[in-house]
Design a protein around this motif. Structure first.
Motif, PDB file in Angstrom:
ATOM      1  N   TYR A  51       0.846  -1.184   0.000  1.00 22.70           N
ATOM      2  CA  TYR A  51       0.000   0.000   0.000  1.00 22.70           C
ATOM      3  C   TYR A  51       0.885   1.239   0.000  1.00 22.70           C
ATOM      4  CZ  TYR A  51       1.034  -0.753   4.959  1.00 22.70           C
ATOM      5  OH  TYR A  51       1.673  -0.994   6.149  1.00 22.70           O
ATOM      6  N   ASP A  52       0.305   2.377  -0.439  1.00 25.93           N
ATOM      7  CA  ASP A  52       1.062   3.623  -0.586  1.00 25.93           C
ATOM      8  C   ASP A  52       0.772   4.621   0.523  1.00 25.93           C
ATOM      9  OD1 ASP A  52       2.046   2.885  -3.320  1.00 25.93           O
ATOM     10  OD2 ASP A  52      -0.109   3.010  -3.761  1.00 25.93           O
ATOM     11  N   LYS A  53      -0.456   4.619   1.016  1.00 23.27           N
ATOM     12  CA  LYS A  53      -0.876   5.586   2.021  1.00 23.27           C
ATOM     13  C   LYS A  53      -1.770   4.885   3.042  1.00 23.27           C
ATOM     14  CE  LYS A  53      -0.725   9.432  -1.297  1.00 23.27           C
ATOM     15  NZ  LYS A  53       0.440  10.129  -0.722  1.00 23.27           N
ATOM     16  N   ILE A  54      -1.974   5.559   4.178  1.00 19.20           N
ATOM     17  CA  ILE A  54      -2.748   4.966   5.261  1.00 19.20           C
ATOM     18  C   ILE A  54      -3.832   5.932   5.717  1.00 19.20           C
ATOM     19  CG2 ILE A  54      -2.647   3.980   7.593  1.00 19.20           C
ATOM     20  CD1 ILE A  54       0.396   3.566   7.084  1.00 19.20           C
ATOM     21  N   SER A  55      -5.041   5.405   5.884  1.00 19.51           N
ATOM     22  CA  SER A  55      -6.168   6.165   6.445  1.00 19.51           C
ATOM     23  C   SER A  55      -6.652   5.451   7.693  1.00 19.51           C
ATOM     24  CB  SER A  55      -7.314   6.269   5.438  1.00 19.51           C
ATOM     25  OG  SER A  55      -6.928   6.995   4.292  1.00 19.51           O
ATOM     26  N   VAL A  56      -6.907   6.226   8.739  1.00 15.06           N
ATOM     27  CA  VAL A  56      -7.300   5.635  10.014  1.00 15.06           C
ATOM     28  C   VAL A  56      -8.532   6.338  10.568  1.00 15.06           C
ATOM     29  CG1 VAL A  56      -6.568   5.073  12.372  1.00 15.06           C
ATOM     30  CG2 VAL A  56      -4.884   5.101  10.518  1.00 15.06           C
ATOM     31  N   GLY A  57      -9.518   5.544  10.986  1.00  9.38           N
ATOM     32  CA  GLY A  57     -10.672   6.067  11.704  1.00  9.38           C
ATOM     33  C   GLY A  57     -10.504   5.742  13.178  1.00  9.38           C
ATOM     34  N   PHE A  58     -10.548   6.762  14.028  1.00  6.73           N
ATOM     35  CA  PHE A  58     -10.296   6.583  15.459  1.00  6.73           C
ATOM     36  C   PHE A  58     -11.547   6.963  16.259  1.00  6.73           C
ATOM     37  CE2 PHE A  58      -8.883   7.921  19.651  1.00  6.73           C
ATOM     38  CZ  PHE A  58      -7.984   6.918  20.000  1.00  6.73           C
ATOM     39  N   PRO A  59     -11.899   6.187  17.303  1.00  5.06           N
ATOM     40  CA  PRO A  59     -13.121   6.457  18.066  1.00  5.06           C
ATOM     41  C   PRO A  59     -12.954   7.559  19.109  1.00  5.06           C
ATOM     42  CG  PRO A  59     -12.041   4.535  18.969  1.00  5.06           C
ATOM     43  CD  PRO A  59     -11.225   4.952  17.763  1.00  5.06           C
ATOM     44  N   GLY A  60     -12.885   8.785  18.649  1.00  6.90           N
ATOM     45  CA  GLY A  60     -12.724   9.921  19.550  1.00  6.90           C
ATOM     46  C   GLY A  60     -12.537  11.194  18.755  1.00  6.90           C
ATOM     47  N   TYR A  61     -12.277  12.279  19.446  1.00  5.30           N
ATOM     48  CA  TYR A  61     -12.064  13.553  18.769  1.00  5.30           C
ATOM     49  C   TYR A  61     -10.598  13.663  18.356  1.00  5.30           C
ATOM     50  CZ  TYR A  61     -12.043  18.507  17.675  1.00  5.30           C
ATOM     51  OH  TYR A  61     -11.913  19.707  17.023  1.00  5.30           O
ATOM     52  N   VAL A  62     -10.384  13.937  17.073  1.00  2.00           N
ATOM     53  CA  VAL A  62      -9.038  14.012  16.512  1.00  2.00           C
ATOM     54  C   VAL A  62      -8.845  15.392  15.899  1.00  2.00           C
ATOM     55  CG1 VAL A  62      -7.387  12.984  14.902  1.00  2.00           C
ATOM     56  CG2 VAL A  62      -9.171  11.555  15.943  1.00  2.00           C
ATOM     57  N   LYS A  63      -7.755  16.063  16.238  1.00  2.00           N
ATOM     58  CA  LYS A  63      -7.453  17.376  15.685  1.00  2.00           C
ATOM     59  C   LYS A  63      -6.051  17.367  15.099  1.00  2.00           C
ATOM     60  CE  LYS A  63      -7.559  22.330  16.775  1.00  2.00           C
ATOM     61  NZ  LYS A  63      -7.815  23.331  17.851  1.00  2.00           N
TER      62      LYS A  63
END
Length: 252
Positions: free
Chosen positions: A63-75
């Protein structure tokens, strides 16, 4: 030779209170492999979670890039809250940077409901995405663009010390049972409809299949497999988005 956008392969990771799920997508959001999962470690501190992710993806295709969904507020890639993983362990953690360094690829981290929203919405009008799982996740999109994230899970509901998370989260389902939980969900849906006047409401998360009442015509059940596809749109729509998203690159 660098990959063109159409050739990009994106590792898409969904971090949940009970499991970490991942797959590799192409730029169209099509799965290049079946998505796999591993139990979320306990304690769920950054070190243990990154170790679990590395174990999960070690045999994945390139893979070339990474996307992450996290269970909380992310800034800007930095975790601000992690109510179902323990905020004290996570507050101030630059997860984008840590994962980019651990896996060696550019990484973006956003709220998990936001990433799921990108994967399921039609891109027309005001669309709301909710996730019914360990907690209560929410995302709002206008014409396909993410709006600023609101942690509605922590908004007081009914009584002053009762939040959406407490009212309809996993613990409430276990305590009160499916019938009473469904009645609570109906009350919450009524509030969401009145407050947001959405064009479409998408309902995801592991407990969405426990709903027993008839949904309105503009409500749709979506799957985790649908939601994880948002990992590709997170990169492709970066310049178009109305919200700032985090971009971290591996340390040299």
């Amino acid at each position: 030779m660098k990959n063109t956008p159409s050739q990009l392969k994106i590792l898409s990771i969904d971090i949940g209170g009970s499991h970490i799920k991942a797959t590799v997508l192409n730029s169209k959001g099509e799965l290049k492999m079946d998505y796999d999962k591993i139990p979320t470690p306990a304690p769920s501190n950054p070190e243990n979670l990154i170790k679990a992710i590395k174990t999960l993806v070690k045999d994945f295709p390139a893979y070339d890039k990474i996307s992450v969904g996290f269970p909380g507020y992310v800034k800007n890639g930095v975790i601000q809250t992690a109510p179902n993983l323990n905020t004290k362990l996570w507050a101030g953690t630059d997860l984008s940077k840590k994962l980019a360094e651990a896996l060696g690829k550019p990484t973006q981290v956003v709220n998990d409901a936001d990433m799921q929203g990108l994967g399921v919405v039609s891109g027309k009008g005001l669309e709301m995405v909710i996730t019914l799982g360990t907690g209560f996740g929410t995302a709002l999109l206008m014409d396909g663009h993410l709006l600023p994230h609101l942690e509605l899970a922590h908004h007081p509901f009914k009584d002053g010390d009762t939040t959406y998370d407490k009212y309809i989260g996993e613990k409430a389902l276990e305590k009160y049972g499916k019938e009473r939980w469904n009645k609570r969900i109906q009350k919450v849906f009524k509030v969401l409809k009145t407050v947001f006047n959405y064009d479409t409401l998408y309902i995801g998360g592991g407990n969405s299949d426990l709903l027993t009442f008839k949904l309105d015509k503009n409500m749709k059940i979506v799957t985790n497999a649908d939601g994880i596809k948002g990992g590709s749109r997170l990169w492709l729509s970066e310049d178009e988005s109305k919200t700032k998203r985090s971009l971290a690159t591996p340390a040299k």
